[in-house]
Design a protein around this motif. Structure first.
Motif, PDB file in Angstrom:
ATOM      1  N   ARG A 239       0.838  -1.200   0.000  1.00  0.00           N
ATOM      2  CA  ARG A 239       0.000   0.000   0.000  1.00  0.00           C
ATOM      3  C   ARG A 239       0.874   1.251   0.000  1.00  0.00           C
ATOM      4  NH1 ARG A 239      -5.316   0.993   1.230  1.00  0.00           N
ATOM      5  NH2 ARG A 239      -5.604  -1.152   1.968  1.00  0.00           N
ATOM      6  N   LEU A 240       0.571   2.167  -0.888  1.00  0.00           N
ATOM      7  CA  LEU A 240       1.283   3.426  -0.973  1.00  0.00           C
ATOM      8  C   LEU A 240       0.996   4.254   0.280  1.00  0.00           C
ATOM      9  CD1 LEU A 240       3.097   4.686  -3.200  1.00  0.00           C
ATOM     10  CD2 LEU A 240       1.080   5.926  -3.988  1.00  0.00           C
ATOM     11  N   THR A 241       1.988   4.979   0.771  1.00  0.00           N
ATOM     12  CA  THR A 241       1.814   5.817   1.966  1.00  0.00           C
ATOM     13  C   THR A 241       1.568   7.266   1.564  1.00  0.00           C
ATOM     14  OG1 THR A 241       4.175   6.334   2.131  1.00  0.00           O
ATOM     15  CG2 THR A 241       3.405   4.321   3.236  1.00  0.00           C
ATOM     16  N   THR A 242       1.112   8.069   2.522  1.00  0.00           N
ATOM     17  CA  THR A 242       0.910   9.495   2.247  1.00  0.00           C
ATOM     18  C   THR A 242       2.236  10.155   1.891  1.00  0.00           C
ATOM     19  OG1 THR A 242       1.113   9.999   4.614  1.00  0.00           O
ATOM     20  CG2 THR A 242      -1.106   9.667   3.753  1.00  0.00           C
ATOM     21  N   HIS A 243       3.299   9.732   2.554  1.00  0.00           N
ATOM     22  CA  HIS A 243       4.624  10.287   2.253  1.00  0.00           C
ATOM     23  C   HIS A 243       5.028   9.945   0.822  1.00  0.00           C
ATOM     24  CE1 HIS A 243       8.689  11.697   2.845  1.00  0.00           C
ATOM     25  NE2 HIS A 243       9.186  10.516   2.526  1.00  0.00           N
ATOM     26  N   GLY A 244       4.729   8.722   0.411  1.00  0.00           N
ATOM     27  CA  GLY A 244       5.037   8.310  -0.952  1.00  0.00           C
ATOM     28  C   GLY A 244       4.299   9.144  -1.981  1.00  0.00           C
ATOM     29  N   VAL A 245       3.026   9.437  -1.722  1.00  0.00           N
ATOM     30  CA  VAL A 245       2.244  10.258  -2.651  1.00  0.00           C
ATOM     31  C   VAL A 245       2.842  11.658  -2.754  1.00  0.00           C
ATOM     32  CG1 VAL A 245      -0.013  11.282  -3.120  1.00  0.00           C
ATOM     33  CG2 VAL A 245       0.126   8.961  -2.209  1.00  0.00           C
ATOM     34  N   MET A 249       4.191  13.485  -6.070  1.00  0.00           N
ATOM     35  CA  MET A 249       3.639  14.789  -6.456  1.00  0.00           C
ATOM     36  C   MET A 249       4.754  15.809  -6.655  1.00  0.00           C
ATOM     37  SD  MET A 249       0.520  16.475  -6.438  1.00  0.00           S
ATOM     38  CE  MET A 249      -0.028  18.154  -6.255  1.00  0.00           C
ATOM     39  N   ASN A 250       5.725  15.819  -5.736  1.00  0.00           N
ATOM     40  CA  ASN A 250       6.847  16.757  -5.839  1.00  0.00           C
ATOM     41  C   ASN A 250       7.601  16.580  -7.154  1.00  0.00           C
ATOM     42  OD1 ASN A 250       6.308  17.854  -3.349  1.00  0.00           O
ATOM     43  ND2 ASN A 250       7.813  16.627  -2.251  1.00  0.00           N
ATOM     44  N   LYS A 251       7.746  15.336  -7.562  1.00  0.00           N
ATOM     45  CA  LYS A 251       8.444  15.036  -8.808  1.00  0.00           C
ATOM     46  C   LYS A 251       7.757  15.701  -9.995  1.00  0.00           C
ATOM     47  CE  LYS A 251       8.949  11.176 -12.027  1.00  0.00           C
ATOM     48  NZ  LYS A 251       8.573   9.767 -12.286  1.00  0.00           N
ATOM     49  N   TYR A 252       6.448  15.571 -10.082  1.00  0.00           N
ATOM     50  CA  TYR A 252       5.716  16.143 -11.213  1.00  0.00           C
ATOM     51  C   TYR A 252       5.609  17.664 -11.125  1.00  0.00           C
ATOM     52  CZ  TYR A 252       4.628  11.330 -12.352  1.00  0.00           C
ATOM     53  OH  TYR A 252       4.742  10.001 -12.692  1.00  0.00           O
ATOM     54  N   VAL A 253       5.534  18.184  -9.906  1.00  0.00           N
ATOM     55  CA  VAL A 253       5.515  19.640  -9.721  1.00  0.00           C
ATOM     56  C   VAL A 253       6.798  20.248 -10.285  1.00  0.00           C
ATOM     57  CG1 VAL A 253       5.680  21.464  -7.972  1.00  0.00           C
ATOM     58  CG2 VAL A 253       3.927  19.704  -7.761  1.00  0.00           C
ATOM     59  N   ARG A 254       7.931  19.586 -10.019  1.00  0.00           N
ATOM     60  CA  ARG A 254       9.210  20.069 -10.556  1.00  0.00           C
ATOM     61  C   ARG A 254       9.246  19.923 -12.077  1.00  0.00           C
ATOM     62  NH1 ARG A 254      11.286  17.095  -6.159  1.00  0.00           N
ATOM     63  NH2 ARG A 254      11.874  15.406  -7.591  1.00  0.00           N
ATOM     64  N   GLU A 255       8.753  18.798 -12.563  1.00  0.00           N
ATOM     65  CA  GLU A 255       8.823  18.537 -14.004  1.00  0.00           C
ATOM     66  C   GLU A 255       8.053  19.557 -14.837  1.00  0.00           C
ATOM     67  OE1 GLU A 255       7.710  14.613 -15.108  1.00  0.00           O
ATOM     68  OE2 GLU A 255       9.360  13.641 -14.025  1.00  0.00           O
ATOM     69  N   VAL A 256       6.892  19.974 -14.346  1.00  0.00           N
ATOM     70  CA  VAL A 256       6.075  20.917 -15.136  1.00  0.00           C
ATOM     71  C   VAL A 256       6.345  22.369 -14.766  1.00  0.00           C
ATOM     72  CG1 VAL A 256       4.262  19.204 -15.481  1.00  0.00           C
ATOM     73  CG2 VAL A 256       4.101  20.773 -13.546  1.00  0.00           C
ATOM     74  N   GLY A 257       7.261  22.578 -13.813  1.00  0.00           N
ATOM     75  CA  GLY A 257       7.681  23.934 -13.481  1.00  0.00           C
ATOM     76  C   GLY A 257       6.718  24.724 -12.632  1.00  0.00           C
ATOM     77  N   LEU A 258       5.920  24.036 -11.801  1.00  0.00           N
ATOM     78  CA  LEU A 258       5.027  24.746 -10.891  1.00  0.00           C
ATOM     79  C   LEU A 258       5.801  25.226  -9.668  1.00  0.00           C
ATOM     80  CD1 LEU A 258       1.883  22.426 -11.001  1.00  0.00           C
ATOM     81  CD2 LEU A 258       2.224  24.595 -12.184  1.00  0.00           C
ATOM     82  N   SER A 259       5.241  26.172  -8.956  1.00  0.00           N
ATOM     83  CA  SER A 259       5.926  26.717  -7.789  1.00  0.00           C
ATOM     84  C   SER A 259       6.036  25.681  -6.690  1.00  0.00           C
ATOM     85  CB  SER A 259       5.176  27.941  -7.256  1.00  0.00           C
ATOM     86  OG  SER A 259       3.852  27.588  -6.870  1.00  0.00           O
TER      87      SER A 259
END
Length: 319
Positions: A239-245, A249-259
């Motif tokens: 089971r995925l953990t909240t920390h894992g999510v 999420m941080n990975k994709y935020v960086r990839e698309v250049g969001l703040s």
């Protein structure tokens, strides 16, 4: 802290202090889990706050039964000197208040010393949220040619389609979604169940994930542990953990250049804000979010008004 006792001179007292509060803290933790049915994250938060308070009491040489409202005020002053924010101080006071309420009802103490203590006034903070085009960028970021990308796409779609908390997301099971009715059964704070609608595109993305990607991921699970009913699993098939999510999420935020600072909760904020801006009723949004108190939902009306004012100031010819 001028009242700190000399530990060498008061060894017996310190020993007594260390025994009694710990026992009561253990009982309090069991009460939170068994009777109040709080989530593990909430129980951990209460435990940390109350343990910190009990250590403060030990250091000042008091016994737990000697604590009065003056002691509580001294503790709040200590927190202020330690540069805790008003929000953190209010949360810690709330935890201590709950602890003494527990002692009052389960230990027979006459008064709750926190009753006449007011929590510090909190500054109103508008939650982070994403514009609709930024949400689109985020949802399209995962590479769907890999099992992980398909999982992440399904996960992000579910967050935005339903507005559920990240803790509720990782708690979903294979049987949580009714694909015919397009509904998701969610267990929120206090294990309260609610039914949330989900649009067909998000539901279909989850079905695709279960059919292909999830099968590939659960193959990596240790056979000794048996099968898992968790909907979203990690690279070990667990089971995925909240920390894992949050890491994903941080990975994709960086990839698309969001703040920076855009968290899974920001998607929940975006969900609520976009619904209200489209004309959804406030109480309907309250029900979807699982808020007990309407005031928790009303923050999004302030956010929406702030955005509308910004649009007005940028768009009106004479503004």
């Amino acid at each position: 802290m001028d009242e700190v006792v000399n530990e060498a001179q008061n060894a017996e007292l310190i020993k007594e202090l260390k025994q009694e509060p710990i026992n009561e803290l253990d009982q309090f933790v069991k009460y939170l889990s068994a009777e109040r049915n709080l989530s593990p994250n909430s129980v951990d938060g209460y435990t940390r706050d109350v343990r910190q308070f009990l250590k403060f009491i030990e250091a000042t040489g008091k016994r737990i039964q000697d604590v009065d409202h003056r002691t509580i005020r001294t503790y709040l002053g200590f927190l202020q000197k330690q540069n805790y924010s008003r929000r953190s101080t209010a949360r810690k006071l709330s935890s201590v208040r709950a602890f003494f309420s527990f002692r009052q009802h389960h230990k027979g103490i006459e008064k709750n010393p926190t009753e006449i203590i007011s929590a510090p006034k909190l500054e109103k903070k508008l939650p982070n949220f994403l514009q609709e085009d930024a949400v689109d960028l985020l949802l399209e970021a995962p590479d769907q040619s890999t099992p992980y990308g398909v999982r992440d796409k399904a996960m992000l779609e579910m967050l935005y389609a339903t507005g559920i908390r990240v803790s509720e997301l990782v708690g979903l099971g294979l049987d949580s979604i009714d694909y015919g009715a397009l509904e998701v059964r969610v267990f929120g704070k206090g294990r309260k169940e609610r039914i949330v609608p989900v649009h067909s595109a998000a539901a279909e993305m989850v079905r695709t994930y279960i059919k292909d990607a999830r099968k590939a991921l659960v193959k990596k699970r240790d056979p000794k542990k048996g099968a898992t009913t968790a909907l979203f699993v990690n690279y070990r098939g667990e089971r995925l953990t909240t920390h894992g999510v949050r890491l994903i999420m941080n990975k994709y935020v960086r990839e698309v250049g969001l703040s920076r600072g855009i968290t899974p909760h920001a998607i929940r904020h975006s969900f609520a804000t976009h619904l209200l801006e489209a004309g959804a009723d406030l109480r309907y949004v309250q029900e979807l979010l699982g808020h007990v108190d309407l005031s928790s939902t009303q923050v999004y009306t302030h956010l929406s008004k702030a955005r509308l004012r910004d649009i007005y100031m940028r768009s009106h010819p004479r503004a």
